[in-house]
Write an enzyme that holds these catalytic residues in place. Structure first.
Site, short mmCIF file in Angstrom:
data_model
loop_
_atom_site.label_atom_id
_atom_site.label_comp_id
_atom_site.label_asym_id
_atom_site.label_seq_id
_atom_site.Cartn_x
_atom_site.Cartn_y
_atom_site.Cartn_z
N SER A 6 62.80 14.05 -14.18
CA SER A 6 64.21 13.73 -13.96
C SER A 6 65.05 14.46 -15.00
CB SER A 6 64.43 12.22 -14.08
OG SER A 6 65.81 11.97 -14.25
N HIS A 31 63.54 16.14 -10.28
CA HIS A 31 64.27 14.98 -9.76
C HIS A 31 65.72 15.06 -10.26
CE1 HIS A 31 64.45 10.72 -8.37
NE2 HIS A 31 65.23 10.52 -9.43
N ASP A 33 69.26 13.27 -10.42
CA ASP A 33 69.95 11.98 -10.30
C ASP A 33 71.45 12.18 -10.17
OD1 ASP A 33 67.87 9.97 -10.48
OD2 ASP A 33 67.53 10.73 -12.51
N MET A 35 75.05 10.52 -9.67
CA MET A 35 75.74 9.23 -9.84
C MET A 35 77.25 9.43 -9.74
SD MET A 35 73.62 7.86 -13.10
CE MET A 35 71.82 7.87 -13.14
N HIS A 67 68.18 12.37 -5.71
CA HIS A 67 68.33 10.91 -5.64
C HIS A 67 69.83 10.60 -5.70
CE1 HIS A 67 67.47 6.82 -7.87
NE2 HIS A 67 68.01 6.66 -6.68
N MET A 69 72.71 8.31 -5.93
CA MET A 69 73.18 6.96 -6.28
C MET A 69 74.69 6.97 -6.12
SD MET A 69 70.68 6.51 -9.53
CE MET A 69 70.41 8.26 -9.59
N MET A 138 62.94 1.46 -7.01
CA MET A 138 63.54 1.53 -8.35
C MET A 138 62.89 0.49 -9.26
SD MET A 138 65.67 4.01 -8.42
CE MET A 138 66.16 3.68 -10.12
N ASP A 176 60.65 4.92 -9.87
CA ASP A 176 61.64 5.58 -10.73
C ASP A 176 62.27 4.57 -11.68
OD1 ASP A 176 63.64 7.15 -11.78
OD2 ASP A 176 64.74 7.40 -9.90
#
Ligand code: DX5
Ligand code: ZN
Length: 221
Positions: A6, A31, A33, A35, A67, A69, A138, A176
């Site tokens: 990540s 990975h 992330d 957000m 991913h 979010m 998660m 994760d």
């Protein structure tokens, strides 16, 4: 076991070099992330940053595991597909029409993943299990790197694996949050195929950290 590094744990000033080191040491996936400051209480990065990792992923044969979010993920699926995503994972909690969103990801030529927050039961995916390419459990409340693994996740991974079996799905099971060499074996024994780690890979010596993950999977006689 597939190890997904990540990049949230990397030094953004040296993102390419840090990610390269993780891949050279044996991490298979990158990975990413994403957000938005709404779905989770933090803002990270978006598709433009990912574009810069696309060439590296191609060079190394690594998968870009995105991913999301974010709220309204449907609005951004195309951006991430164009930026080179191989897998796009949306949150069950952010999708009113989850079945439609999964199909939209597949129509863009990407693998479709769905993530569950710690408070969301596995059973909420019963009706889409058969369409999934990846199920992400998660093990922390999403938003930040460096949190502790929630112990109840291990049982949840078992339930998630059962759901995939019952759906005759070949989807990968990913975990994760707070994953370290010390709990990695517990997660893979419970059925996890993909381990995501930020802090446990990028804090300190990246190569040594990844070796520690590999050792965690060896059988001790
Ligand atoms: C958390 C992110 C994770 C995070 C993991 O919201 O989805 O991918 O980067 O960080 P660590 O491994 O430090 O818990
Ligand atoms: Zn993540």
């Amino acid at each position: 076991m597939i190890l997904a590094a990540s990049i949230l744990g990397a030094d953004f000033g040296r993102l390419e070099a840090h990610t390269r080191e993780a891949l050279d040491a044996g991490a298979e996936w990158i990975h990413v992330d994403v957000m938005d400051g709404h779905f989770v209480p933090n803002i990270s990065l978006g598709a433009p940053v990912m574009k810069d990792l696309k060439a590296l992923a191609e060079e190394k044969g690594a998968l870009l595991d995105v991913h999301l979010m974010i709220e309204n993920p449907d609005r951004y699926l195309e951006d991430f597909a164009k930026a080179g995503a191989h897998v796009i994972t949306v949150h069950q909690e952010a999708c009113v029409h989850l079945h439609r969103t999964i199909q939209a990801i597949k129509d863009l030529g990407c693998k479709a993943g769905v993530a569950l927050n710690p408070g969301t039961p596995v059973s909420t995916l019963e009706d889409v299990g058969t369409y999934l390419d990846l199920l992400l459990v998660m093990s922390v409340n999403p938003g930040f790197a460096g949190q502790g693994y929630i112990p109840a996740t291990t049982e949840k991974l078992r339930r998630a694996k059962q759901l995939l079996r019952a759906s005759h799905s070949a989807a990968l099971l990913e975990v994760d949050g707070g994953v370290t060499p010390d709990n990695a074996r517990e997660a893979t024994d419970a059925g996890a195929d993909v381990l995501v780690a930020a802090s446990a890979i990028f804090k300190g010596d990246i190569t040594a950290n990844i070796e520690a993950f590999r050792r965690s999977q060896m059988h001790v006689i």
